[in-house]
Write a protein that holds these residues in place. Sequence first.
Motif, mmCIF file in Angstrom:
data_model
loop_
_atom_site.group_PDB
_atom_site.id
_atom_site.type_symbol
_atom_site.label_atom_id
_atom_site.label_comp_id
_atom_site.label_asym_id
_atom_site.label_seq_id
_atom_site.Cartn_x
_atom_site.Cartn_y
_atom_site.Cartn_z
ATOM 1 N N PRO A 274 50.932 38.148 16.450
ATOM 2 C CA PRO A 274 51.559 37.232 15.488
ATOM 3 C C PRO A 274 52.333 37.963 14.395
ATOM 4 N N GLU A 275 51.803 39.090 13.916
ATOM 5 C CA GLU A 275 52.510 39.847 12.896
ATOM 6 C C GLU A 275 53.824 40.404 13.432
ATOM 7 N N GLN A 276 53.794 40.933 14.652
ATOM 8 C CA GLN A 276 55.017 41.472 15.253
ATOM 9 C C GLN A 276 56.052 40.373 15.500
ATOM 10 N N MET A 277 55.561 39.175 15.783
ATOM 11 C CA MET A 277 56.478 38.068 16.048
ATOM 12 C C MET A 277 57.196 37.598 14.791
ATOM 13 N N ARG A 278 56.742 38.036 13.622
ATOM 14 C CA ARG A 278 57.457 37.688 12.403
ATOM 15 C C ARG A 278 58.717 38.551 12.218
ATOM 16 N N ASN A 279 58.846 39.583 13.021
ATOM 17 C CA ASN A 279 60.059 40.399 13.007
ATOM 18 C C ASN A 279 61.130 39.642 13.797
ATOM 19 N N LEU A 280 62.199 39.243 13.124
ATOM 20 C CA LEU A 280 63.209 38.417 13.778
ATOM 21 C C LEU A 280 63.850 39.107 14.968
ATOM 22 N N ASN A 663 36.968 23.108 2.607
ATOM 23 C CA ASN A 663 35.722 23.662 3.111
ATOM 24 C C ASN A 663 35.958 24.007 4.579
ATOM 25 N N ILE A 664 35.608 25.189 5.015
ATOM 26 C CA ILE A 664 35.957 25.613 6.366
ATOM 27 C C ILE A 664 34.790 26.324 7.020
ATOM 28 N N ARG A 665 34.615 26.090 8.307
ATOM 29 C CA ARG A 665 33.553 26.769 9.049
ATOM 30 C C ARG A 665 33.925 28.233 9.260
ATOM 31 N N GLU A 666 32.917 29.083 9.292
ATOM 32 C CA GLU A 666 33.180 30.519 9.338
ATOM 33 C C GLU A 666 33.996 30.915 10.561
ATOM 34 N N LYS A 667 33.676 30.358 11.731
ATOM 35 C CA LYS A 667 34.416 30.719 12.939
ATOM 36 C C LYS A 667 35.883 30.321 12.824
ATOM 37 N N GLN A 668 36.129 29.149 12.241
ATOM 38 C CA GLN A 668 37.509 28.724 12.066
ATOM 39 C C GLN A 668 38.226 29.634 11.082
ATOM 40 N N ALA A 669 37.528 30.040 10.027
ATOM 41 C CA ALA A 669 38.125 30.937 9.036
ATOM 42 C C ALA A 669 38.506 32.274 9.669
ATOM 43 N N ILE A 670 37.632 32.790 10.528
ATOM 44 C CA ILE A 670 37.915 34.058 11.215
ATOM 45 C C ILE A 670 39.121 33.896 12.137
ATOM 46 N N LEU A 671 39.151 32.792 12.868
ATOM 47 C CA LEU A 671 40.276 32.529 13.764
ATOM 48 C C LEU A 671 41.584 32.475 12.988
ATOM 49 N N TYR A 672 41.588 31.776 11.862
ATOM 50 C CA TYR A 672 42.807 31.659 11.075
ATOM 51 C C TYR A 672 43.279 33.009 10.529
ATOM 52 N N LEU A 673 42.344 33.890 10.179
ATOM 53 C CA LEU A 673 42.759 35.214 9.700
ATOM 54 C C LEU A 673 43.552 35.956 10.775
ATOM 55 N N ASN A 674 43.298 35.636 12.036
ATOM 56 C CA ASN A 674 43.979 36.308 13.140
ATOM 57 C C ASN A 674 45.310 35.666 13.513
ATOM 58 N N ILE A 675 45.427 34.360 13.300
ATOM 59 C CA ILE A 675 46.608 33.665 13.833
ATOM 60 C C ILE A 675 47.468 32.985 12.782
#
Length: 718
Positions: A274-280, A663-675
């Motif tokens: 995802p980070e690399q995809m921010r490079n136009l 309020n967010i569940r821990e697994k969802q929070a971890i997923l969001y940090l990645n994507i």
Amino acid sequence: MTKTHLKPLTLAVAACISLAACSQPDSNEQKGPTASGTVAGATTAAAPAAAASTSPATATSTASVFNIQDLDTSANACSNFDTFVNAKWIAANPIPADRSRWGAFDQLAENALNTQHDILEQAAKGADQAKPGSIEQKLGWLFEAGMDQSAIDKAGFDPIKPQLAKIANLKDSKALVEWLDQSFADGDGYIFSFGSGTDFKDARKTIAFAFQDGLGLPTNQYYTDPKHADERKAYQAYIAKTLELTGVSTADAAKQAEQILALETSLAKVSLSPEQMRNLDNEYHFVSLKQADAITPHFSWEKFFAAQGVDPGTGFSLSQPKFFAGFDQLLSSTPIDVWKAYLSFHTIDSASPYLSTAFQDNRFDFYGKTLSGQPQQQDRWKRVIRAVNGAMGEALGQLFVARTFTPDAKARAEELVSNVRDALKSRIEHLDWMTPETKAKAIDKWNKFLPKIGYPDHWRDWAGLDIKQGDFYGDVEAASKFNYHYDLAKIGKPTDRSEWMMTPQTVNAYYDPSTNTINFPAAILQPPFFYAKGDDAINYGGIGAVIGHESSHGFDDQGSQFDGDGNRANWWSKADASQFKSRTAKLVEQFNSYAPIKDKPDLHVNGNLTLGENIADLGGLNVAYDALQTALKKDPQEASAKIDGYTEDQRFFLNWARVWRSNIREKQAILYLNIDPHAPASLRAIAAPSNMPAFAEAFQCKAGDPMVRSPDKQVKIW
């Protein structure tokens, strides 16, 4: 519950205020991002009619629209503003069992679903008497079929047996490629995404884009990073169980699951993060058909385009050449039986939301429970509404707007947009770090902004979509094919700046650099963002900041690479570009320092992945604050008045933080940090204000307080 793998929503195409609405289906079936720039995290939602704005805001109103009982006055606003504003509410509002997250956006989305539910139930009851071929009839039949769980359960996986049989009969890679060509033409794309988009080099025209895809886990890192070993193991088990549900023996399913995971791992190794995809540069790579075929000698793009009925003209964007070269190599090196297993699994996986309960539950167990930590699947009617939105979202939006969004509401929203945009122009004109030449080009881009409020000027025609009674899967497939070819029909035609990428019932907003448009669907023009009779501070701290956010996207690290006409062009002097980069680097550093998950201090926000949204938050809040000050100068009485004991400046920041309560569940929070290209909501409440002297002044914060960044670390961009 939407078909995936077709339209390639690029990161540059839409900078939205919320990840979920811009790019993801609901957490019952999320896989990963297909677009970035979302503001918060609500999806396809419409507010109830009672919440619609019906008159201009009363500037001198003393009525409270902010419940100060939610504030934790035992906390120090200058230590952690999110705690001060939201901790008490979060403690009193646990996450519902059918959600992975619960906050202001989610509440608005829930209200919206109820409104859509009522609309669709009425459409279903009157479908037989409705005008033949009308959207009311089609929506009614589609919703009614989706709600007939007994018929869906009785059918089992019969609806996809013909597709699985065709896959089973594939003999070699040549037959596989021919199957892929036809599958895309039928509205079911696999391995890569394909659709229309604005040409980066000539925004006047629409071309075809092909994008990397094909992974069942959220990102490529999930396949190789040791910290995701548990998710890989669970995913392999999910693959095996999915195959078993269609009659594959336990032993064969286990073997095939191992092979499928290995194949996807190979695809992941040639996929960008995802980070690399921010490079136009990684989002656009224009090639002729001959050049594309040289990259994929085992996959003919000429035959693919012919199968889709599309004339590519002089070429198209093969956006990630490395991925497609890797895919081509796998076409020749991977045994056909492995490809057949892969395609069978993904056919079942994509269809599962529309098949019997066993398939629905199996999919939720992995994507909902395992990846997001969501204990309970949402009620059937909510999932069917999401399917309806995926199939005929704008048609449902047409009925929604007629019920909930008044001309007065649109007029008031247009006024706010105008005021905030004026504040942005003034900020650009008075920048102390930009040269006059670059300022002039920035103002030229500002002049070409096209604001779009509420809903499209012209509604889509659904005459070519055949919806049949009692055939849920068939109707979803028909809609998928219809929408796919509707999209492909744009290729080779002039770009339509008036087109919307979101439905009116979506609680979100977005900026599109390829058309230079800022877009505010009707559903977000509701409390807590916008109050018809609320004071200016509340409105500018809510919807005003959203307007500023989307406008600032035109000048974030991606948007700043496009000119006012939507072309990717460098309008910066070297000195100004260097200044911009050094200032944004400080914002990257700020967010890299955040570790938002209490029990996971080693997990940090990715400042590069979230940079565009962080720039937009900072710029948007500053611009909205300026617009508020202009409004208050017109009414000195309001400027000096307090409501519930708080000044207008304080209420401005209070509402900004309130819209990010979550309020967010821990697994969802971890997923969001990645994507997620957005920082966690709790940080968005505090990060931008901590860079603003106006916040420190409003709450009498002192140097050294956590909410007051030191002058050398304070970030000032727009």
